[in-house]
Design a protein around this motif. Sequence first.
Motif, PDB file in Angstrom:
ATOM      1  N   THR A 103       0.841  -1.200   0.000  1.00 24.72           N
ATOM      2  CA  THR A 103       0.000   0.000   0.000  1.00 24.72           C
ATOM      3  C   THR A 103       0.872   1.246   0.000  1.00 24.72           C
ATOM      4  N   SER A 104       0.518   2.204  -0.848  1.00 21.67           N
ATOM      5  CA  SER A 104       1.207   3.496  -0.840  1.00 21.67           C
ATOM      6  C   SER A 104       0.174   4.618  -0.864  1.00 21.67           C
ATOM      7  N   VAL A 105       0.499   5.688  -0.164  1.00 19.69           N
ATOM      8  CA  VAL A 105      -0.300   6.905  -0.203  1.00 19.69           C
ATOM      9  C   VAL A 105       0.374   7.842  -1.205  1.00 19.69           C
ATOM     10  N   VAL A 106      -0.422   8.357  -2.126  1.00 17.74           N
ATOM     11  CA  VAL A 106       0.128   9.184  -3.205  1.00 17.74           C
ATOM     12  C   VAL A 106      -0.538  10.553  -3.206  1.00 17.74           C
ATOM     13  N   LEU A 107       0.255  11.593  -3.100  1.00 18.86           N
ATOM     14  CA  LEU A 107      -0.243  12.965  -3.119  1.00 18.86           C
ATOM     15  C   LEU A 107       0.433  13.724  -4.246  1.00 18.86           C
ATOM     16  N   ALA A 135       1.843   3.941   5.922  1.00 23.23           N
ATOM     17  CA  ALA A 135       2.068   4.773   4.740  1.00 23.23           C
ATOM     18  C   ALA A 135       1.234   6.044   4.846  1.00 23.23           C
ATOM     19  N   GLY A 136       1.852   7.183   4.557  1.00 24.27           N
ATOM     20  CA  GLY A 136       1.134   8.446   4.623  1.00 24.27           C
ATOM     21  C   GLY A 136       0.904   8.952   6.025  1.00 24.27           C
ATOM     22  N   SER A 137       1.402   8.233   7.021  1.00 23.17           N
ATOM     23  CA  SER A 137       1.333   8.648   8.430  1.00 23.17           C
ATOM     24  C   SER A 137      -0.062   8.620   9.041  1.00 23.17           C
ATOM     25  N   VAL A 145      -4.888   6.360  -2.373  1.00 19.84           N
ATOM     26  CA  VAL A 145      -4.281   5.221  -1.686  1.00 19.84           C
ATOM     27  C   VAL A 145      -4.260   4.078  -2.696  1.00 19.84           C
ATOM     28  N   MET A 146      -3.072   3.653  -3.066  1.00 15.82           N
ATOM     29  CA  MET A 146      -2.916   2.568  -4.037  1.00 15.82           C
ATOM     30  C   MET A 146      -2.506   1.304  -3.299  1.00 15.82           C
ATOM     31  N   THR A 147      -3.312   0.265  -3.436  1.00 18.75           N
ATOM     32  CA  THR A 147      -3.003  -1.018  -2.826  1.00 18.75           C
ATOM     33  C   THR A 147      -3.039  -2.093  -3.899  1.00 18.75           C
ATOM     34  N   ALA A 148      -1.984  -2.877  -3.950  1.00 18.54           N
ATOM     35  CA  ALA A 148      -1.929  -3.999  -4.891  1.00 18.54           C
ATOM     36  C   ALA A 148      -1.981  -5.293  -4.106  1.00 18.54           C
TER      37      ALA A 148
END
Length: 200
Positions: free
Chosen positions: A70-74, A146-148, A102-105
């Motif tokens: 999972t990554s948080v993308v801004l 991720a993303g705090s 929020v991208m989760t694979a």
Amino acid sequence: MASIILASASPRRAELLTQIGVPFAMHPAHIDESTRASEVPGDYVERLAREKALAVSAHFPGKWVLGSDTSVVLDGAILGKPSDEADAETMLASLSGKTHQVMTAIALARDDGCESRLVTTEVTFRVLSKSEIVAYAASGEPMDKAGSYGIQGLGGIFVKEIKGSYSAVVGLPLQETAALLADAGYPVWKHWSSSRESQT
């Protein structure tokens, strides 16, 4: 040994997998999570999920292995896990009043084969005050996320709107996970206990 291996140490992913009735064992993956030059966030997240699943699969021949990332993308930039409280405060301030992705694979591997899905959810934060950002960072909750922030925890009060999969924001997209398992011949509903069974 369960026939499904979760390539993660995340208690949140474990709880979600338990929620849909999948018996599993946990075996965390240890891979290099560095981004590659000019790698876009979606490709990065999906690559890591696949690499986690395949890395653990090598130790369990014939077993199905689930990997997730999972990554948080801004604004096209990946926000990872904070290094300290000050870093968490900076990330939260950047998310305040804005919409991020929020991208989760999720990846399902067995031996050398691997199938994956990428889920993108839009999350909008309300405007956060400085005092609540400081208090949240001090709580310790953001430190391994991720993303705090954790939407399923204290950080849930920051979320104004969500468009997409809530479970994916937590760390494991349930619909896509169940679909991957079903396509592999492992429908999760076959492991659900019947109320009739408990009465006999």
